[in-house]
Design a protein around this motif. Structure first.
Motif, PDB file in Angstrom:
ATOM      1  N   ILE A 255       0.880  -1.175   0.000  1.00  0.00           N
ATOM      2  CA  ILE A 255       0.000   0.000   0.000  1.00  0.00           C
ATOM      3  C   ILE A 255       0.910   1.216   0.000  1.00  0.00           C
ATOM      4  N   SER A 256       0.610   2.211  -0.820  1.00  0.00           N
ATOM      5  CA  SER A 256       1.411   3.433  -0.800  1.00  0.00           C
ATOM      6  C   SER A 256       0.541   4.633  -1.116  1.00  0.00           C
ATOM      7  N   PHE A 257       0.953   5.795  -0.604  1.00  0.00           N
ATOM      8  CA  PHE A 257       0.240   7.042  -0.886  1.00  0.00           C
ATOM      9  C   PHE A 257       1.126   8.216  -0.505  1.00  0.00           C
ATOM     10  N   GLU A 258       0.817   9.366  -1.066  1.00  0.00           N
ATOM     11  CA  GLU A 258       1.457  10.619  -0.685  1.00  0.00           C
ATOM     12  C   GLU A 258       0.632  11.232   0.440  1.00  0.00           C
ATOM     13  N   LEU A 259       1.293  11.533   1.541  1.00  0.00           N
ATOM     14  CA  LEU A 259       0.613  12.079   2.712  1.00  0.00           C
ATOM     15  C   LEU A 259       1.014  13.542   2.902  1.00  0.00           C
ATOM     16  N   ALA A 260       0.033  14.413   2.969  1.00  0.00           N
ATOM     17  CA  ALA A 260       0.269  15.830   3.279  1.00  0.00           C
ATOM     18  C   ALA A 260      -0.416  16.156   4.595  1.00  0.00           C
ATOM     19  N   LEU A 261       0.274  16.870   5.471  1.00  0.00           N
ATOM     20  CA  LEU A 261      -0.274  17.255   6.769  1.00  0.00           C
ATOM     21  C   LEU A 261      -0.450  18.765   6.837  1.00  0.00           C
ATOM     22  N   ALA A 262      -1.510  19.186   7.516  1.00  0.00           N
ATOM     23  CA  ALA A 262      -1.730  20.615   7.739  1.00  0.00           C
ATOM     24  C   ALA A 262      -0.881  21.136   8.882  1.00  0.00           C
ATOM     25  N   CYS A 263      -0.468  20.238   9.769  1.00  0.00           N
ATOM     26  CA  CYS A 263       0.394  20.630  10.887  1.00  0.00           C
ATOM     27  C   CYS A 263       1.202  19.431  11.354  1.00  0.00           C
ATOM     28  N   LEU A 264       2.318  19.703  11.996  1.00  0.00           N
ATOM     29  CA  LEU A 264       3.132  18.651  12.590  1.00  0.00           C
ATOM     30  C   LEU A 264       2.560  18.240  13.945  1.00  0.00           C
ATOM     31  N   PRO A 265       2.880  17.025  14.409  1.00  0.00           N
ATOM     32  CA  PRO A 265       2.546  16.686  15.793  1.00  0.00           C
ATOM     33  C   PRO A 265       3.419  17.483  16.752  1.00  0.00           C
ATOM     34  N   CYS A 266       2.997  17.531  17.996  1.00  0.00           N
ATOM     35  CA  CYS A 266       3.824  18.098  19.067  1.00  0.00           C
ATOM     36  C   CYS A 266       4.776  17.012  19.553  1.00  0.00           C
ATOM     37  N   ALA A 267       6.039  17.347  19.692  1.00  0.00           N
ATOM     38  CA  ALA A 267       7.007  16.367  20.171  1.00  0.00           C
ATOM     39  C   ALA A 267       6.696  15.957  21.610  1.00  0.00           C
ATOM     40  N   VAL A 268       6.934  14.686  21.920  1.00  0.00           N
ATOM     41  CA  VAL A 268       6.849  14.182  23.289  1.00  0.00           C
ATOM     42  C   VAL A 268       8.174  13.482  23.586  1.00  0.00           C
ATOM     43  N   PRO A 269       9.127  14.180  24.209  1.00  0.00           N
ATOM     44  CA  PRO A 269      10.432  13.569  24.490  1.00  0.00           C
ATOM     45  C   PRO A 269      10.297  12.295  25.319  1.00  0.00           C
ATOM     46  N   ALA A 270      11.289  11.421  25.190  1.00  0.00           N
ATOM     47  CA  ALA A 270      11.240  10.108  25.853  1.00  0.00           C
ATOM     48  C   ALA A 270      11.010  10.233  27.346  1.00  0.00           C
ATOM     49  N   ALA A 318      -6.997  -2.147  14.177  1.00  0.00           N
ATOM     50  CA  ALA A 318      -7.522  -1.353  15.304  1.00  0.00           C
ATOM     51  C   ALA A 318      -7.147   0.112  15.185  1.00  0.00           C
ATOM     52  N   GLY A 319      -6.110   0.415  14.389  1.00  0.00           N
ATOM     53  CA  GLY A 319      -5.645   1.792  14.240  1.00  0.00           C
ATOM     54  C   GLY A 319      -4.371   2.020  15.031  1.00  0.00           C
ATOM     55  N   VAL A 320      -3.341   2.550  14.387  1.00  0.00           N
ATOM     56  CA  VAL A 320      -2.078   2.863  15.046  1.00  0.00           C
ATOM     57  C   VAL A 320      -1.837   4.364  14.975  1.00  0.00           C
ATOM     58  N   ASP A 321      -1.081   4.855  15.923  1.00  0.00           N
ATOM     59  CA  ASP A 321      -0.753   6.280  15.989  1.00  0.00           C
ATOM     60  C   ASP A 321       0.659   6.482  15.442  1.00  0.00           C
ATOM     61  N   LEU A 322       0.776   7.222  14.354  1.00  0.00           N
ATOM     62  CA  LEU A 322       2.065   7.445  13.713  1.00  0.00           C
ATOM     63  C   LEU A 322       2.736   8.737  14.169  1.00  0.00           C
ATOM     64  N   ALA A 323       2.069   9.514  15.022  1.00  0.00           N
ATOM     65  CA  ALA A 323       2.507  10.888  15.272  1.00  0.00           C
ATOM     66  C   ALA A 323       3.918  10.989  15.813  1.00  0.00           C
ATOM     67  N   ILE A 324       4.269  10.165  16.787  1.00  0.00           N
ATOM     68  CA  ILE A 324       5.565  10.334  17.451  1.00  0.00           C
ATOM     69  C   ILE A 324       6.448   9.105  17.295  1.00  0.00           C
ATOM     70  N   ILE A 325       6.236   8.343  16.220  1.00  0.00           N
ATOM     71  CA  ILE A 325       7.106   7.199  15.951  1.00  0.00           C
ATOM     72  C   ILE A 325       8.476   7.714  15.520  1.00  0.00           C
ATOM     73  N   GLU A 326       9.510   7.267  16.216  1.00  0.00           N
ATOM     74  CA  GLU A 326      10.863   7.715  15.901  1.00  0.00           C
ATOM     75  C   GLU A 326      11.256   7.304  14.490  1.00  0.00           C
ATOM     76  N   GLY A 327      11.897   8.206  13.803  1.00  0.00           N
ATOM     77  CA  GLY A 327      12.346   7.938  12.444  1.00  0.00           C
ATOM     78  C   GLY A 327      11.436   8.493  11.384  1.00  0.00           C
ATOM     79  N   TRP A 330       8.032  13.590  10.150  1.00  0.00           N
ATOM     80  CA  TRP A 330       7.234  14.566  10.901  1.00  0.00           C
ATOM     81  C   TRP A 330       7.614  14.565  12.385  1.00  0.00           C
ATOM     82  N   ALA A 331       7.943  13.378  12.927  1.00  0.00           N
ATOM     83  CA  ALA A 331       8.379  13.329  14.326  1.00  0.00           C
ATOM     84  C   ALA A 331       9.762  13.965  14.479  1.00  0.00           C
ATOM     85  N   GLU A 332      10.625  13.759  13.506  1.00  0.00           N
ATOM     86  CA  GLU A 332      11.949  14.380  13.567  1.00  0.00           C
ATOM     87  C   GLU A 332      11.845  15.897  13.460  1.00  0.00           C
ATOM     88  N   ALA A 333      10.943  16.384  12.599  1.00  0.00           N
ATOM     89  CA  ALA A 333      10.747  17.826  12.484  1.00  0.00           C
ATOM     90  C   ALA A 333      10.187  18.394  13.779  1.00  0.00           C
TER      91      ALA A 333
END
Length: 551
Positions: A255-270, A318-327, A330-333
């Motif tokens: 599965i592949s697609f181009e993903l555009a976001l209106a905003c970045l997630p907020c970082a959550v440090p370890a 069930a749905g996964v959260d990609l917001a703060i996955i390292e690597g 968007w999480a690096e930004a």
């Protein structure tokens, strides 16, 4: 087993006052925002979460955010220094968090409470006269298990917090209540784990505690709730909540697609992520959800040419959260925005409390002193501009492909034990694993133990994975540890490395047999001094289906 359930935050959310129906606090297109308070504000952690959330959630707004917290300060002191410290930056919105020192760490006293509320009224008048709006924040609680007087001071702070909320109603000032929900969150967590704390010194929250504080403020803001949602159903790929997709392709194996976001997630440090089990920060405010229906097996997630995570079909369904996955880019930004914000805070603090508080008359009058102040202010502004630039969202190619890599979402940890002189000594979690007090924590392959277990020397840490296999097979473990490592699979030792080293994934590799059904993998990390941690990557060899068992 004592563990903070992964559903704890969601269960607790049901107990919180609904934010719906309460007017949200608006954020204008151009704002100068001040975080104002005592040492808890000066820690620049809950304040940093608020700053980073606003900068990333509103990438097109002109937001200048300053932290003017002062250790040991009270509301009266804040009112006295407002003209000197805050007024010069011409604030438009001031978040006020006072109370911890105002109560004097004494039992409830009506005279103390009345003086505190009178000072809050005076400060509110000062802020209004400066042309700014105010948000009144109730202070965080203390940890009663770390004080000789137990919960006595919380009772005093509760009455003071009630007064702040009433003051907001009386004068039409927006409020954000941290004290009452955070006190209850702390109480409920201690029922499950009596050693639980968000406030190690009983006054100043740790990073996880500051995340909890920030959540109770941020849910009051008029801001987008979440980063986006992508759903793959059959051949259709759809997006919502700030995300959009294009050029989507769906086959049986990819599965592949181009993903555009209106905003970045907020970082959550370890160091703060332990707080995600306490409040639904991700679920309510920061989620980038990906749901894929109808898959089987394991799937690798890649962004561009970089593989960043592996998920089971059940997880994706069930749905996964990609917001703060390292690597992920968007999480690096988002982490870069956070890092720039911390640099900016330090430079602002130096300019304000160092250069700005110079008492030597001769130095103050020297042209070089004024030039240094102006240069420092310009540098702080430049870092703010760099934050806004780094917060600009982008477009990325996202793909899923079938994978033999094992998807890990958590790991169980036993309490830290003193190390024995004999490296081959077997400890209770190895000889009687069912009797050990295991704690489940999030884990996606690499873990620094210090944020979870604290600073410890000359000790051992035991970690456990439970894996279910549909048939007998082999599993390739690609490992790293700081320091030594022993791996046991179903009671049989598979690896023993008595070494002193830093954590580097891939230092060790071993193929281990799995049985059909439930398999127990035990990892013992021996710690000398300094940092300590564990890295695990696992690939199934052959056609077997292997999945993590995580009750």
């Amino acid at each position: 087993m004592r563990t903070l359930p992964t559903t704890f935050a969601l269960l607790l959310a049901a107990l919180l006052p609904a934010a719906e129906g309460i007017p949200r606090i608006p954020i204008g297109d151009s704002e100068t925002i001040v975080l104002y308070g005592d040492s808890i504000t000066e820690q620049n952690l809950y304040a940093a979460f608020i700053e980073n959330f606003l900068i990333t959630r509103f990438p097109d707004k002109q937001l200048r955010i300053y932290n003017y917290g002062w250790s040991g300060d009270t509301t009266a002191g804040g009112n006295q220094r407002f003209a000197r410290d805050v007024a010069p930056c011409k604030p438009t919105l001031v978040f006020v968090d006072y109370g911890m020192n105002d109560g004097r760490y004494a039992p409830a006293d009506e005279q103390i409470r009345a003086g505190y509320l009178a000072a809050q009224r005076d400060l509110a008048a000062t802020i209004k006269a400066a042309g700014a709006r105010e948000v009144l924040i109730t202070t965080s609680p203390i940890d009663p298990d770390r004080r000789a007087d137990k919960d006595t001071y919380n009772e005093a702070l509760a009455l003071m917090a009630d007064g702040v909320l009433a003051l907001g109603t009386e004068f039409g000032i927006a409020t954000a209540d941290i004290f009452h929900p955070m006190r209850e969150e702390q109480r409920l967590a201690k029922v499950t784990d009596p050693a639980f704390t968000l406030i190690p010194d009983s006054i100043h929250p740790d990073p996880a505690g500051h995340l909890v504080m920030a959540y109770h403020v941020l849910r009051r803001l008029d801001a987008p709730a979440g980063v986006g949602a992508i759903t793959v159903r059959g051949k259709q790929v759809a997006a919502a909540n700030g995300a959009s997709v294009s050029a989507a392709t769906v086959t049986a194996d990819a599965i592949s697609f181009e993903l555009a976001l209106a905003c970045l997630p907020c970082a959550v440090p370890a160091a703060a992520r332990r707080g995600l089990a306490v409040v639904p920060f991700q679920e309510e405010l920061n989620r980038l959800a990906l749901t894929v229906e109808g898959l089987t097996g394991s799937w690798a997630l890649s962004v561009g040419d970089r593989e960043v995570a592996t998920f089971t079909a059940e997880q994706l369904g069930a749905g996964v959260d990609l917001a703060i996955i390292e690597g992920t880019p968007w999480a690096e930004a988002a982490q870069r925005v956070w890092d720039l914000g911390q640099r900016r805070w330090h430079r602002h603090f130096d300019a304000w409390r160092g250069l700005g508080m110079e008492n030597d008359p001769m130095l103050k009058q020297h042209p070089a002193h004024l030039a240094m102040i102006q240069a420092a202010a310009a540098y702080v502004d430049a870092l703010g501009e760099a934050m806004r630039s780094a917060a600009k969202p982008g477009t990325w190619k996202v793909s899923l492909s079938r994978s033999t890599r094992l998807a890990l979402s958590s790991i169980e940890l036993a309490p830290v034990l003193p190390a024995e002189a004999d490296f081959e000594h077997r400890y209770p979690p190895e000889t009687a694993p069912d009797a050990a007090r295991w704690q489940r924590v999030p884990f996606t392959g690499v873990m620094d133990f210090q944020p979870v277990l604290g600073v410890n020397d000359n000790c051992v840490v035991h970690a456990r994975l439970l894996l279910d296999a549909d048939r007998a097979c082999s599993l390739r473990l690609i490992l790293g540890s700081d320091d030594g490592l022993v791996v046991t699979v179903n009671g049989v030792q598979a690896l023993s490395k008595n070494v002193g080293r830093g954590l580097r994934p891939g230092d060790d590799s071993v193929d281990v047999p799995l049985l059909k059904g439930r398999n127990h993998l035990l990892f013992r990390v021996s710690q000398g001094v300094g940092g300590y941690g564990l890295a695990i990557d696992a690939k199934v060899l052959g056609d077997a289906t292997v999945a993590q068992f995580a009750p």
